[in-house]
Design a protein around this motif. Structure first.
Motif, PDB file in Angstrom:
ATOM      1  N   PHE A 160       0.919  -1.271   0.061  1.00 45.87           N
ATOM      2  CA  PHE A 160       0.158   0.000   0.026  1.00 45.87           C
ATOM      3  C   PHE A 160       0.970   1.338   0.077  1.00 45.87           C
ATOM      4  O   PHE A 160       0.479   2.125  -0.609  1.00 45.87           O
ATOM      5  CB  PHE A 160      -0.905   0.112   1.260  1.00 45.87           C
ATOM      6  N   THR A 161       1.925   1.334   0.780  1.00 45.25           N
ATOM      7  CA  THR A 161       2.809   2.603   0.716  1.00 45.25           C
ATOM      8  C   THR A 161       3.379   2.826  -0.468  1.00 45.25           C
ATOM      9  O   THR A 161       3.752   3.749  -0.918  1.00 45.25           O
ATOM     10  CB  THR A 161       3.752   2.396   1.955  1.00 45.25           C
ATOM     11  N   ILE A 162       3.902   1.841  -1.225  1.00 44.23           N
ATOM     12  CA  ILE A 162       4.668   2.132  -2.240  1.00 44.23           C
ATOM     13  C   ILE A 162       3.782   2.763  -3.694  1.00 44.23           C
ATOM     14  O   ILE A 162       4.210   3.712  -4.156  1.00 44.23           O
ATOM     15  CB  ILE A 162       5.355   0.673  -3.036  1.00 44.23           C
ATOM     16  N   PRO A 163       2.599   2.462  -3.861  1.00 41.61           N
ATOM     17  CA  PRO A 163       1.600   3.214  -4.789  1.00 41.61           C
ATOM     18  C   PRO A 163       1.233   4.474  -4.030  1.00 41.61           C
ATOM     19  O   PRO A 163       1.408   5.544  -4.901  1.00 41.61           O
ATOM     20  CB  PRO A 163       0.309   2.183  -4.611  1.00 41.61           C
ATOM     21  N   VAL A 164       1.208   4.710  -2.714  1.00 47.02           N
ATOM     22  CA  VAL A 164       1.122   6.004  -2.233  1.00 47.02           C
ATOM     23  C   VAL A 164       2.279   6.858  -2.579  1.00 47.02           C
ATOM     24  O   VAL A 164       2.164   8.098  -2.791  1.00 47.02           O
ATOM     25  CB  VAL A 164       0.892   5.888  -0.751  1.00 47.02           C
ATOM     26  N   SER A 165       3.432   6.505  -2.408  1.00 47.20           N
ATOM     27  CA  SER A 165       4.603   7.234  -2.470  1.00 47.20           C
ATOM     28  C   SER A 165       4.776   7.560  -4.043  1.00 47.20           C
ATOM     29  O   SER A 165       5.214   8.706  -4.462  1.00 47.20           O
ATOM     30  CB  SER A 165       5.701   6.380  -2.160  1.00 47.20           C
ATOM     31  N   ILE A 166       4.191   6.579  -4.889  1.00 48.05           N
ATOM     32  CA  ILE A 166       4.340   7.064  -6.390  1.00 48.05           C
ATOM     33  C   ILE A 166       3.524   8.329  -6.837  1.00 48.05           C
ATOM     34  O   ILE A 166       3.714   9.161  -7.395  1.00 48.05           O
ATOM     35  CB  ILE A 166       4.132   5.842  -7.573  1.00 48.05           C
ATOM     36  N   ILE A 167       2.256   8.132  -6.098  1.00 49.42           N
ATOM     37  CA  ILE A 167       1.128   8.897  -6.517  1.00 49.42           C
ATOM     38  C   ILE A 167       1.602  10.438  -5.795  1.00 49.42           C
ATOM     39  O   ILE A 167       1.481  11.478  -6.548  1.00 49.42           O
ATOM     40  CB  ILE A 167      -0.255   8.646  -5.381  1.00 49.42           C
ATOM     41  N   LEU A 168       2.433  10.391  -4.603  1.00 51.38           N
ATOM     42  CA  LEU A 168       2.936  11.708  -4.058  1.00 51.38           C
ATOM     43  C   LEU A 168       3.821  12.253  -5.114  1.00 51.38           C
ATOM     44  O   LEU A 168       3.986  13.411  -5.108  1.00 51.38           O
ATOM     45  CB  LEU A 168       3.541  11.535  -2.816  1.00 51.38           C
ATOM     46  N   PHE A 169       4.725  11.476  -5.531  1.00 49.30           N
ATOM     47  CA  PHE A 169       5.946  11.780  -6.518  1.00 49.30           C
ATOM     48  C   PHE A 169       5.354  12.408  -7.759  1.00 49.30           C
ATOM     49  O   PHE A 169       5.709  13.654  -8.060  1.00 49.30           O
ATOM     50  CB  PHE A 169       6.716  10.818  -6.765  1.00 49.30           C
ATOM     51  N   ILE A 170       4.348  11.758  -8.025  1.00 48.09           N
ATOM     52  CA  ILE A 170       3.443  12.306  -9.339  1.00 48.09           C
ATOM     53  C   ILE A 170       2.963  13.663  -9.162  1.00 48.09           C
ATOM     54  O   ILE A 170       2.948  14.467  -9.946  1.00 48.09           O
ATOM     55  CB  ILE A 170       2.668  11.243  -9.858  1.00 48.09           C
ATOM     56  N   GLY A 171       2.342  13.860  -7.958  1.00 50.06           N
ATOM     57  CA  GLY A 171       1.326  14.947  -7.566  1.00 50.06           C
ATOM     58  C   GLY A 171       1.988  16.174  -6.741  1.00 50.06           C
ATOM     59  O   GLY A 171       1.403  16.985  -6.405  1.00 50.06           O
ATOM     60  N   SER A 172       3.239  15.949  -6.563  1.00 51.75           N
ATOM     61  CA  SER A 172       4.096  16.931  -6.101  1.00 51.75           C
ATOM     62  C   SER A 172       3.902  18.469  -6.584  1.00 51.75           C
ATOM     63  O   SER A 172       3.842  19.326  -5.667  1.00 51.75           O
ATOM     64  CB  SER A 172       5.364  16.453  -5.483  1.00 51.75           C
ATOM     65  N   ASP A 173       3.848  18.440  -7.738  1.00 53.88           N
ATOM     66  CA  ASP A 173       3.835  19.712  -8.260  1.00 53.88           C
ATOM     67  C   ASP A 173       2.472  20.456  -7.977  1.00 53.88           C
ATOM     68  O   ASP A 173       2.347  21.474  -7.710  1.00 53.88           O
ATOM     69  CB  ASP A 173       4.068  19.661  -9.976  1.00 53.88           C
ATOM     70  N   PHE A 174       1.182  19.423  -8.256  1.00 57.66           N
ATOM     71  CA  PHE A 174       0.200  20.086  -8.160  1.00 57.66           C
ATOM     72  C   PHE A 174      -0.034  20.575  -6.609  1.00 57.66           C
ATOM     73  O   PHE A 174      -0.614  21.739  -6.246  1.00 57.66           O
ATOM     74  CB  PHE A 174      -0.956  19.060  -8.404  1.00 57.66           C
ATOM     75  N   LEU A 175       0.415  19.781  -5.568  1.00 58.98           N
ATOM     76  CA  LEU A 175       0.030  19.831  -4.319  1.00 58.98           C
ATOM     77  C   LEU A 175       1.089  21.220  -3.999  1.00 58.98           C
ATOM     78  O   LEU A 175       0.301  22.214  -3.230  1.00 58.98           O
ATOM     79  CB  LEU A 175       0.922  18.957  -3.342  1.00 58.98           C
ATOM     80  N   ALA A 176       2.246  21.406  -4.465  1.00 59.62           N
ATOM     81  CA  ALA A 176       3.137  22.530  -4.191  1.00 59.62           C
ATOM     82  C   ALA A 176       2.713  23.797  -4.680  1.00 59.62           C
ATOM     83  O   ALA A 176       2.395  24.865  -3.915  1.00 59.62           O
ATOM     84  CB  ALA A 176       4.507  22.144  -4.490  1.00 59.62           C
ATOM     85  N   ASN A 177       2.190  24.040  -5.842  1.00 63.70           N
ATOM     86  CA  ASN A 177       1.603  25.024  -6.418  1.00 63.70           C
ATOM     87  C   ASN A 177       0.503  25.416  -6.369  1.00 63.70           C
ATOM     88  O   ASN A 177       0.136  26.640  -6.256  1.00 63.70           O
ATOM     89  CB  ASN A 177       2.053  24.905  -7.924  1.00 63.70           C
ATOM     90  N   ASN A 178      -0.467  24.597  -6.255  1.00 66.02           N
ATOM     91  CA  ASN A 178      -1.908  24.746  -6.335  1.00 66.02           C
ATOM     92  C   ASN A 178      -2.755  24.576  -4.989  1.00 66.02           C
ATOM     93  O   ASN A 178      -3.829  24.946  -4.763  1.00 66.02           O
ATOM     94  CB  ASN A 178      -2.618  23.805  -7.633  1.00 66.02           C
ATOM     95  N   VAL A 179      -2.107  23.933  -4.081  1.00 66.00           N
ATOM     96  CA  VAL A 179      -2.844  23.433  -2.704  1.00 66.00           C
ATOM     97  C   VAL A 179      -2.177  24.271  -1.775  1.00 66.00           C
ATOM     98  O   VAL A 179      -2.699  25.169  -0.824  1.00 66.00           O
ATOM     99  CB  VAL A 179      -2.783  22.182  -2.416  1.00 66.00           C
ATOM    100  N   PHE A 180      -0.922  24.169  -1.571  1.00 60.75           N
ATOM    101  CA  PHE A 180      -0.067  25.010  -0.718  1.00 60.75           C
ATOM    102  C   PHE A 180       0.562  26.222  -0.984  1.00 60.75           C
ATOM    103  O   PHE A 180       0.839  27.078  -0.357  1.00 60.75           O
ATOM    104  CB  PHE A 180       1.054  24.020  -0.018  1.00 60.75           C
TER     105      PHE A 180
END
Length: 319
Positions: A108-128
């Motif tokens: 479960f954690t490996i897919p979660v880490s992949i999702i975070l890696f891919i979505g990091s740009d969106f989270l950094a720029n659009n969420v935070f």
């Protein structure tokens, strides 16, 4: 509490005495851990200011939240089963329980880490709205699986009643290496160096946890696989409870990061850490209580749970 201490002397309440003994050691370790974590926070704040401190803890809070979800409550579930397996001397099944929990966590954690890696740009720029957070989240994404494994191994050690090793793994090891990262790699690479060092510390903690578990959990027989459905059935409700309690602190940091600045996050997090110092005694007691309750329950010692002054008074257990 004074009456409960007298009950240990007069009635020979060995179960409550064991709780007190483990809690005392746990309290000492927690004081040391608090000192190390405070040193880490102090060095980090002095080196990078409120903004850098806030950016780091935005990423780390997201790491802790995703790792908590990814390990599915398995770190708590192993405490539920481990004492009874050891009591029955089924060490081969106890090893199987550990292996099953580790594999499920990785699934479960490996897919979660992949999702975070891919979505990091969106989270950094659009969420935070903190563009520099992008690279830090990508680095933290690699830490999710080992960070979760360190908690799984910590839970196993707690179930084996090695509370000192459990707390060292969970509360001290990562921050101690983080201090080294601040003093060394941050000089060359800035805050990115601290994030890399912290991620490296998660891998070290996972490896150390594996070594400690192998050292304390030996068996002459080959590990026997543990029923996954049974483990997940217990882990699910425990995940909900753990998520509800631990998210009190993480959710406030993440929400503040969304609606305010990284500097505000840094200032708030420092105040939050100081306010949580009052919970040290309670945290020390709860280190051993779940293990002890599980052991007495599976041994069908209901009388000890419900009538002994020490156990029933401390745990508030009634028939």
């Amino acid at each position: 509490m004074k009456l409960r201490l007298k009950s240990v002397i007069k009635t020979g309440d060995v179960d409550f005495a064991e709780v007190l003994r483990h809690s005392a050691f746990a309290f000492i370790i927690l004081i040391a851990a608090t000192g190390i974590q405070f040193t880490f926070d102090l060095l980090l704040a002095q080196r990078f200011g409120a903004h850098g401190y806030g950016v780091f803890y935005l990423g780390f809070s997201l790491l802790m939240t995703l790792a908590l979800i990814g390990r599915l409550g398995l770190d708590r579930a192993v405490i539920r089963f481990m004492p009874d397996l050891i009591r029955q001397k089924q060490t081969h099944l106890a090893r199987g329980l550990t292996n099953t929990a580790v594999r499920l966590s990785l699934y479960f954690t490996i897919p979660v880490s992949i999702i975070l890696f891919i979505g990091s740009d969106f989270l950094a720029n659009n969420v935070f709205n903190v563009p520099e957070l992008n690279n830090y989240l990508k680095t933290f994404a690699f830490a999710i699986p080992p960070f979760s494994l360190s908690y799984i191994y910590s839970g196993v050690l707690r179930g084996l009643k090695h509370t000192t090793s459990s707390l060292f793994l969970e509360r001290i090891s990562i921050y101690a290496i983080g201090i080294i990262a601040i003093l060394t790699s941050s000089v060359l690479y800035g805050l990115e160096g601290v994030v890399i060092g912290f991620t490296f510390a998660c891998f070290i903690a996972a490896i150390l946890g594996s070594i400690l578990v192998r050292r304390h959990l030996t068996s002459p027989h080959q590990a026997q696989p543990f029923n996954k459905s049974r483990l997940l059935m217990v882990a699910g409700p425990l995940l909900f409870v753990t998520f509800a309690t631990q998210m009190n602190g993480q959710a406030s940091v993440l929400l503040l990061g969304i609606f305010s600045s990284a500097s505000d996050v840094g200032i708030f997090n420092i105040a939050l850490k100081i306010s949580m110092l009052m919970s040290l005694i309670l945290a020390a007691i709860t280190v051993i209580t779940a293990t002890k309750i599980s052991e007495l329950y599976h041994a069908k010692k209901y009388k000890e749970l419900s009538t002994k002054p020490g156990i029933s008074g401390l745990f508030h257990i009634r028939k």
